[in-house]
Structures are given as C-alpha cells and as structure tokens.
Design a protein around this motif. Structure first.
Motif, PDB file in Angstrom:
ATOM      1  N   ILE A 574      39.589   4.159 -10.027  1.00 34.85           N
ATOM      2  CA  ILE A 574      40.419   3.118 -10.641  1.00 34.85           C
ATOM      3  C   ILE A 574      39.518   1.964 -11.043  1.00 34.85           C
ATOM      4  N   ASN A 575      39.362   1.799 -12.336  1.00 33.45           N
ATOM      5  CA  ASN A 575      38.480   0.747 -12.848  1.00 33.45           C
ATOM      6  C   ASN A 575      39.269  -0.529 -13.064  1.00 33.45           C
ATOM      7  N   GLY A 576      40.258  -0.454 -13.933  1.00 35.28           N
ATOM      8  CA  GLY A 576      41.097  -1.626 -14.178  1.00 35.28           C
ATOM      9  C   GLY A 576      40.392  -2.725 -14.945  1.00 35.28           C
ATOM     10  N   GLU A 577      39.208  -2.443 -15.506  1.00 34.41           N
ATOM     11  CA  GLU A 577      38.456  -3.463 -16.240  1.00 34.41           C
ATOM     12  C   GLU A 577      38.096  -2.927 -17.624  1.00 34.41           C
ATOM     13  N   ASN A 578      38.074  -3.816 -18.581  1.00 35.92           N
ATOM     14  CA  ASN A 578      37.637  -3.472 -19.920  1.00 35.92           C
ATOM     15  C   ASN A 578      36.234  -4.021 -20.138  1.00 35.92           C
ATOM     16  N   GLY A 579      35.395  -3.288 -20.805  1.00 37.73           N
ATOM     17  CA  GLY A 579      34.028  -3.765 -21.041  1.00 37.73           C
ATOM     18  C   GLY A 579      33.197  -2.674 -21.676  1.00 37.73           C
ATOM     19  N   PHE A 580      32.035  -3.069 -22.152  1.00 37.85           N
ATOM     20  CA  PHE A 580      31.172  -2.139 -22.856  1.00 37.85           C
ATOM     21  C   PHE A 580      29.835  -1.952 -22.156  1.00 37.85           C
ATOM     22  N   LEU A 581      29.708  -2.471 -20.902  1.00 36.13           N
ATOM     23  CA  LEU A 581      28.469  -2.304 -20.160  1.00 36.13           C
ATOM     24  C   LEU A 581      28.369  -0.872 -19.638  1.00 36.13           C
ATOM     25  N   PRO A 582      27.141  -0.388 -19.410  1.00 32.75           N
ATOM     26  CA  PRO A 582      26.963   0.984 -18.909  1.00 32.75           C
ATOM     27  C   PRO A 582      27.677   1.187 -17.572  1.00 32.75           C
ATOM     28  N   THR A 583      28.244   2.355 -17.379  1.00 29.86           N
ATOM     29  CA  THR A 583      28.976   2.664 -16.147  1.00 29.86           C
ATOM     30  C   THR A 583      28.742   4.127 -15.769  1.00 29.86           C
ATOM     31  N   TYR A 584      28.760   4.404 -14.477  1.00 29.38           N
ATOM     32  CA  TYR A 584      28.594   5.774 -13.986  1.00 29.38           C
ATOM     33  C   TYR A 584      29.930   6.470 -13.769  1.00 29.38           C
ATOM     34  N   ASN A 585      31.044   5.793 -14.049  1.00 24.85           N
ATOM     35  CA  ASN A 585      32.344   6.369 -13.719  1.00 24.85           C
ATOM     36  C   ASN A 585      32.610   7.691 -14.432  1.00 24.85           C
ATOM     37  N   ASN A 586      32.279   7.771 -15.709  1.00 25.26           N
ATOM     38  CA  ASN A 586      32.504   9.020 -16.450  1.00 25.26           C
ATOM     39  C   ASN A 586      31.675  10.160 -15.878  1.00 25.26           C
ATOM     40  N   LEU A 587      30.453   9.846 -15.476  1.00 22.82           N
ATOM     41  CA  LEU A 587      29.563  10.852 -14.889  1.00 22.82           C
ATOM     42  C   LEU A 587      30.129  11.354 -13.559  1.00 22.82           C
ATOM     43  N   ILE A 588      30.599  10.423 -12.740  1.00 22.65           N
ATOM     44  CA  ILE A 588      31.178  10.791 -11.443  1.00 22.65           C
ATOM     45  C   ILE A 588      32.396  11.684 -11.641  1.00 22.65           C
ATOM     46  N   ALA A 589      33.280  11.277 -12.564  1.00 21.85           N
ATOM     47  CA  ALA A 589      34.502  12.041 -12.813  1.00 21.85           C
ATOM     48  C   ALA A 589      34.186  13.438 -13.331  1.00 21.85           C
ATOM     49  N   GLU A 590      33.186  13.556 -14.196  1.00 18.04           N
ATOM     50  CA  GLU A 590      32.835  14.852 -14.791  1.00 18.04           C
ATOM     51  C   GLU A 590      32.369  15.851 -13.734  1.00 18.04           C
ATOM     52  N   TYR A 591      31.471  15.418 -12.839  1.00 20.94           N
ATOM     53  CA  TYR A 591      30.864  16.354 -11.893  1.00 20.94           C
ATOM     54  C   TYR A 591      31.653  16.500 -10.586  1.00 20.94           C
ATOM     55  N   SER A 592      32.615  15.644 -10.348  1.00 20.42           N
ATOM     56  CA  SER A 592      33.446  15.770  -9.146  1.00 20.42           C
ATOM     57  C   SER A 592      34.826  16.327  -9.462  1.00 20.42           C
ATOM     58  N   ASN A 593      35.073  16.615 -10.752  1.00 18.64           N
ATOM     59  CA  ASN A 593      36.412  16.991 -11.209  1.00 18.64           C
ATOM     60  C   ASN A 593      37.423  15.898 -10.885  1.00 18.64           C
ATOM     61  N   GLY A 594      36.953  14.664 -10.971  1.00 16.66           N
ATOM     62  CA  GLY A 594      37.803  13.528 -10.653  1.00 16.66           C
ATOM     63  C   GLY A 594      38.603  13.034 -11.846  1.00 16.66           C
ATOM     64  N   HIS A 595      39.389  11.995 -11.601  1.00 18.66           N
ATOM     65  CA  HIS A 595      40.255  11.440 -12.642  1.00 18.66           C
ATOM     66  C   HIS A 595      40.047   9.931 -12.720  1.00 18.66           C
ATOM     67  N   ILE A 596      39.823   9.428 -13.907  1.00 19.25           N
ATOM     68  CA  ILE A 596      39.733   7.986 -14.112  1.00 19.25           C
ATOM     69  C   ILE A 596      41.104   7.490 -14.555  1.00 19.25           C
ATOM     70  N   ILE A 597      41.687   6.599 -13.776  1.00 21.72           N
ATOM     71  CA  ILE A 597      43.030   6.100 -14.067  1.00 21.72           C
ATOM     72  C   ILE A 597      43.024   4.573 -13.945  1.00 21.72           C
ATOM     73  N   SER A 598      44.056   3.956 -14.467  1.00 21.85           N
ATOM     74  CA  SER A 598      44.154   2.496 -14.390  1.00 21.85           C
ATOM     75  C   SER A 598      45.340   2.036 -13.563  1.00 21.85           C
ATOM     76  N   ASP A 599      46.191   2.985 -13.141  1.00 17.06           N
ATOM     77  CA  ASP A 599      47.409   2.641 -12.408  1.00 17.06           C
ATOM     78  C   ASP A 599      47.458   3.452 -11.111  1.00 17.06           C
ATOM     79  N   VAL A 600      47.572   2.774  -9.970  1.00 17.18           N
ATOM     80  CA  VAL A 600      47.590   3.469  -8.683  1.00 17.18           C
ATOM     81  C   VAL A 600      48.812   4.379  -8.536  1.00 17.18           C
ATOM     82  N   ASN A 601      49.844   4.154  -9.334  1.00 13.38           N
ATOM     83  CA  ASN A 601      51.027   5.016  -9.265  1.00 13.38           C
ATOM     84  C   ASN A 601      50.722   6.439  -9.696  1.00 13.38           C
ATOM     85  N   ASN A 602      49.588   6.644 -10.384  1.00 16.85           N
ATOM     86  CA  ASN A 602      49.212   7.979 -10.848  1.00 16.85           C
ATOM     87  C   ASN A 602      48.389   8.760  -9.828  1.00 16.85           C
TER      88      ASN A 602
END
Length: 606
Positions: A574-602
């Motif tokens: 859960i990031n909840g932030e907008n920005g254009f700085l480099p981030t590892y979140n996409n990499l983590i989600a790709e190799y862990s089969n994870g999900h990037i979401i913005s709402d804890v209800n999901n």
C-alpha cells in the motif's frame, strides 16, 4: 552498589509462580519457567527477589563465568587453576542477569576476536549467557524476543553449555542458569516450538479480594519508605526458605518416584499427546517438589502439581480446563461430564476420545444438551450423516467447505443448526462436522515503513484503518496480527502474533518517524516472521518503496527476498502516494506475486 530487593517471603499471592521459581532453583535442569499473566502482578519483583533466598555461591575468584568447585562444567581458565592448585574460593551472591529485548545475538552468546584467533590465541568476549552461569537469566516479554536469540538461549538452558563459532573458530564455556521468561499473552504469542523448550510454566493471577489488594499496597508503601527496616522484618522468613532450598538440593538425588505414580504421569502425558520434553520436565519437577516438601518419595499430590507445571503451556486453551479438572479433582471427571457442557459449547470443542456422539435418551427440549458426550464421530455414522445433510439441507449453511468430510463434532454450530431446524432433539441433519480442532485463521503481518518521509502519517493512518477492518472481521476470520516497523538501519517486531487489537493500535500510534528507509531489512523481517509462523501469511507492506539503506543498488537483493516471500506470504503493498521518484514496489510485486493497492479495503484475508 547494593540494591534492596523486595523480600521474597513478603510477596502475597501467586503461590504457583513462587513454587515454580523455587523448584528451578533446586534443580536448574528442569529447564526454566515461563511466567504468564497480566501486567502488574509482581512477575519481575518475584524473579529479582529470588536471588535473596538463594544461598551464596563458593565461586572461584576472578572467573568471568562464575564457576564453582561443584560446577558440572568448568571453563578452561578455572580447570587450569584447579589442576595447578591455585584456585581461590570466594563467597558470591547469585547473579541476576536481565536480557534486554533489543539485545543482539553477539551480546547474548558472546563474540570471538577473529584478529587474535589468526595469531593463534582465542580472545573470547563473554555474553549474557556466560555472565548468567550459575545464576538467573531473566527475560521480560520473552514473546517479543527475536526467535534466533530465543533458540540460542533455550539450547544453552537445556545443555548447560554455550558454543560460539565464528569463521571456523569455536569457543565453549559453561552456561547453566535458572531461565525465567515472563510474558503477557495479550501482547503476542510464542511459537509452539519455543513454548515446548521451557521446562515448566505458571500463570499469574490478579488479587482476588479487596483485603489482599490493600495489604499489597500497604507492604509496598512500607518498603518504599524504609526498605532496610522492611527487609529486616522478613529476614527470618527468607532464611527459612533458604534453608529449605539447601536441604532440598542435598536430598534431590535420593528422591524416588514410585512405579505406579510414574506410570500415572506417563499416561497423562500421552493422553495430551505430549512428548519426551514434557515427561522429562514433569519428572524433574516432581522430584524437586517432593524434595522441597521433605518427602523421600514423590507423592500423588507432588506428581499432579508437576504435571500441571509441565503441561500448562504445551496444550491448547480448550484442553486446559479439562486438565485442571482432572488434576485437581482426580476420579471425579467421569461423573461430572455434563456439568461442564456449557463451558464446552463456548469453547466450541470437547476433548474426549470415545466414539459415540449421541446418547439415546427419552428426555426432550433443552435436556438434549446432556445427550451429547463426545466430539469423535464413528466413521459409519459419519457417512450416514453426510448423505442426510447435503447442500440443500437447512443445516448446510453451517457445513462449510471441507467440514463435511471431518470426523470431529462442532458442537456449537450443531446446536445452532438444531435450533434453526426447530428440532427438540438433535437429528443427524443437525450435526456439523469439521476436520479437526479450530486454528486455521490466516496470520496477518502489518509492516510499516517508519522512515522520515512526507507520507509517514498517511501510512500510519492506513495501518490503523486496516486494524479497524481486521477487528470487525475478527469474529469470523480469527486472525492473529503481527506488527513490524523498519527505519534507520534495521527492522524490528513491535508485536508478535496476537488477537489483541487494543495493543496493536497502541503500538501503531507509538511509532515515531526517523532515519533512512531500510526496505531490504523490512522485507527480510517480513519473510522471517512469516516463515516462523508455520503458516502462509497475509503481509501488508506500507511503504513508498524508496529504499535508501544500505546505499547502492539493491535490485538483486530485493528480487531474491521477494522470490522467497512468494512461498510464505501473500503480499499487499500500500503506497498511497503519488510521485515520479524511483521505487522498488513494482519489482517487489512482480517477484513476490504481490499486489500494489491504494485502499486497505482491497486486502483479502481468506
């Protein structure tokens, strides 16, 4: 500096804890004691006061490991002194070593100077295990201790030695101590593997009467005003306890357990499906209790108290009430089965191994409760029930996926089903079966990036919202939650797996923002906590993914740990932030089969 401890004999209540501490002092090979209970019942006070009633040691002067002439294992320096007849004996108080929760592994087990080892000599710096030899090692909030450190401590407590190995160089020294761990179960649980390593346990209770509470307050007030005078009032009582401990130590080796009592102990251990450790601890505890009571032979009363000590932390909550009834009211359990049926309903379980779920009776109405005896279902009857209670049956709402094929009676759901079906007596179509005893809730890990950042408050707010959602679903999911925070140069577990959402919210609100973002360390701690849980977890990571510690490119390390996470946890970021700085979140989600979401209800728990 001399520290004035509250007199052991002046402590009111919680006699089980005091007895457990004393028998460990008589025979440290029992394996230590785990003390559980709410805050404010003098757990720490009892541990520190114990040293006052223990006889002084005949220690070898200058030994950093507190070796005595009677020690089973001696350090190399003391063995050399004895061989050279140069050992000098001095009287020394029993040391009480408190282990801080923040201790590192090297501080606990000790460290070896590799540079000196290369030159041909081993320069060992003793850790807390070495300092506690022939003394007391006290761990407050042991449930919050890092598992690797807990394993090392429990290994030493069982073997009486500590082995340190670094880069091919090893050092062994004695580490025989009285291990005392305290914990409040509401703040988190210990893994069953670690629970089993404690020899015995005792549960503390709050004062049961206003008179007792007033007397406790008065004694503490008197001690605070004039500790020396207060201690002197109980010197004689403490001395009596000290003499009893000395006599018990001397008599311990001569105490005998009669064959029939030992057989009884083994039968009880096997009944609750416990193993060697439980039996060994119970036997040692029984001998120590008998020696303390001045008995040459272990009595049945000694054996029952030892079994209670040895089993309490090893069996589940549903079995504890049965064990207490059996040990405290021997011979009465068979006649009193029906007296406890309402308690068994609330626990959603009955623990018994016989195989007839329904007893034929002419009674009607609410008396039907008394017709149900045992949860074990005869397999022939089970198949008949399955045929009669398909999906279209009204009770089918209660027989969830997999439960129809079980062979244990879910009493509470069966009673609800009977009520809905308007049956006065339980019918085959009312009975709900399940695979086994309940405990399949998915563990949840909340991991907070608490580094200095603009989005820190938002992350805490989202985590509190998730806690609120989990609490609302707690009755259904029965989820246990662990809390991890990472900032600066590392990550730490703020709360082990627990269902106490009040403590969870308090810990979340107490997190402070500071330092860099050790994202890799946070992921490692999530992986470690998931792996140790023994079940596949749901992990919710609150971070912007902008790891900056350690410095440099962490891509390969992030990929490796993410691949490992895939096998032990279902990850939500859960990031909840907008920005254009480099981030590892996409990499983590790709190799862990994870999900990037913005709402804890999901976040999906089950």
């Amino acid at each position: 500096m001399k520290i004035n401890y509250f007199p052991f004999s002046a402590i009111l209540g919680n006699d089980d804890i005091k007895l457990g501490l004393i028998i460990n002092a008589i025979d440290p090979k029992i394996g230590g004691i785990l003390i559980t209970g709410p805050k404010g019942i003098a757990k720490s006070t009892m541990v520190r006061s114990l040293s006052n009633i223990l006889p002084e040691m005949d220690s070898i002067r200058g030994c950093r490991f507190n070796c005595t002439l009677n020690s089973e294992n001696l350090c190399d320096e003391c063995r050399e002194k004895i061989d050279n007849n140069s050992a000098e004996i001095v009287k020394k108080s029993v040391p009480v070593i408190t282990l801080p929760i923040s201790s590192t592994l090297d501080r606990v087990v000790g460290s070896i100077d590799i540079n000196s080892a290369i030159s041909g000599r081993v320069n060992f710096r003793e850790g807390l295990l070495g300092e506690a030899n022939n003394g007391i090692l006290y761990i407050d909030e042991v449930n919050l201790l890092d598992d690797s450190i807990a394993d090392a401590i429990l290994d030493s407590a069982a073997s009486g030695i500590n082995t340190v190995e670094r880069d091919g160089v090893s050092y062994i020294h004695p580490a025989r101590f009285i291990l005392v761990g305290t914990m409040n179960p509401e703040e988190g649980e210990l893994r069953p593997q670690l629970l089993d390593r404690f020899g015995i346990s005792a549960e503390g209770k709050l004062p049961s009467s206003a008179e007792e509470l007033i007397e406790i307050a008065n004694r503490v007030d008197e001690f605070d005003h004039n500790p020396v005078e207060f201690i002197s009032k109980y010197d004689q009582d403490d001395e009596i306890l000290r003499e009893r401990i000395v006599r018990a130590r001397n008599a311990l080796r001569y105490v005998i357990i009669p064959d029939d009592i030992e057989k009884y102990m083994a039968d009880v251990i096997l009944k609750y499906h416990m193993g060697n450790r439980a039996m060994i601890s119970a036997v040692k505890a029984a001998r120590a209790i008998a020696a303390y009571n001045g008995n040459k032979n272990v009595t049945m009363e000694d054996a029952r108290k030892a079994l209670e000590f040895a089993l309490r932390h090893r069996i589940n909550d549903d079995e504890k009430s049965n064990m207490e009834r059996e040990l405290n009211n021997p011979g009465k359990n068979e006649g009193n089965k029906n007296e406890n049926i309402n308690e068994d309903m609330n626990n959603n379980d009955i623990n018994n191994d016989e195989k007839m779920p329904v007893k034929k009776n002419n009674s009607t109405g609410d008396d039907t409760l008394n017709n149900i005896e045992n949860p074990r279902i005869d397999m022939k009857l089970r198949n008949e029930i399955i045929k009669k209670s398909g999906r279209n049956a009204k009770s089918g709402n209660f027989i969830r996926t997999g439960h129809k094929n079980g062979n244990h009676l879910d009493l509470y759901s069966s009673m609800v089903s009977m009520k809905i079906n308007n049956h006065k007596k339980m019918q085959a179509s009312d009975i709900v079966l399940r695979e086994g005893y309940s405990g399949g809730a998915v563990p949840v890990i909340i991991a907070i990036d608490s580094s200095t950042s603009m989005g820190f408050k938002r992350r805490i707010g989202n985590a509190l919202e998730l806690s609120k959602l989990l609490f609302k679903k707690a009755y259904i999911t029965r989820s246990r939650v662990a809390l991890i925070s990472f900032s600066g140069t590392g990550a730490r577990v703020l709360m082990n797996f627990s269902r106490n959402f009040t403590v969870l919210n308090q810990r979340l609100k107490s997190i402070k923002s500071s330092g860099k973002t050790p994202l890799l360390e946070g992921l490692k701690q999530v992986y470690k906590t998931s792996a140790y849980s023994g079940e596949k977890t749901v992990s919710v990571l609150f971070t912007d993914g902008r790891g900056n510690y350690p410095p440099g490119n962490m891509k390969d390390d992030i990929i490796d740990i993410s691949k490992k996470l895939k096998n032990v946890s279902r990850l939500y970021i859960i990031n909840g932030e907008n920005g254009f700085l480099p981030t590892y979140n996409n990499l983590i989600a790709e190799y862990s089969n994870g999900h990037i979401i913005s709402d804890v209800n999901n976040v999906k728990i089950n």
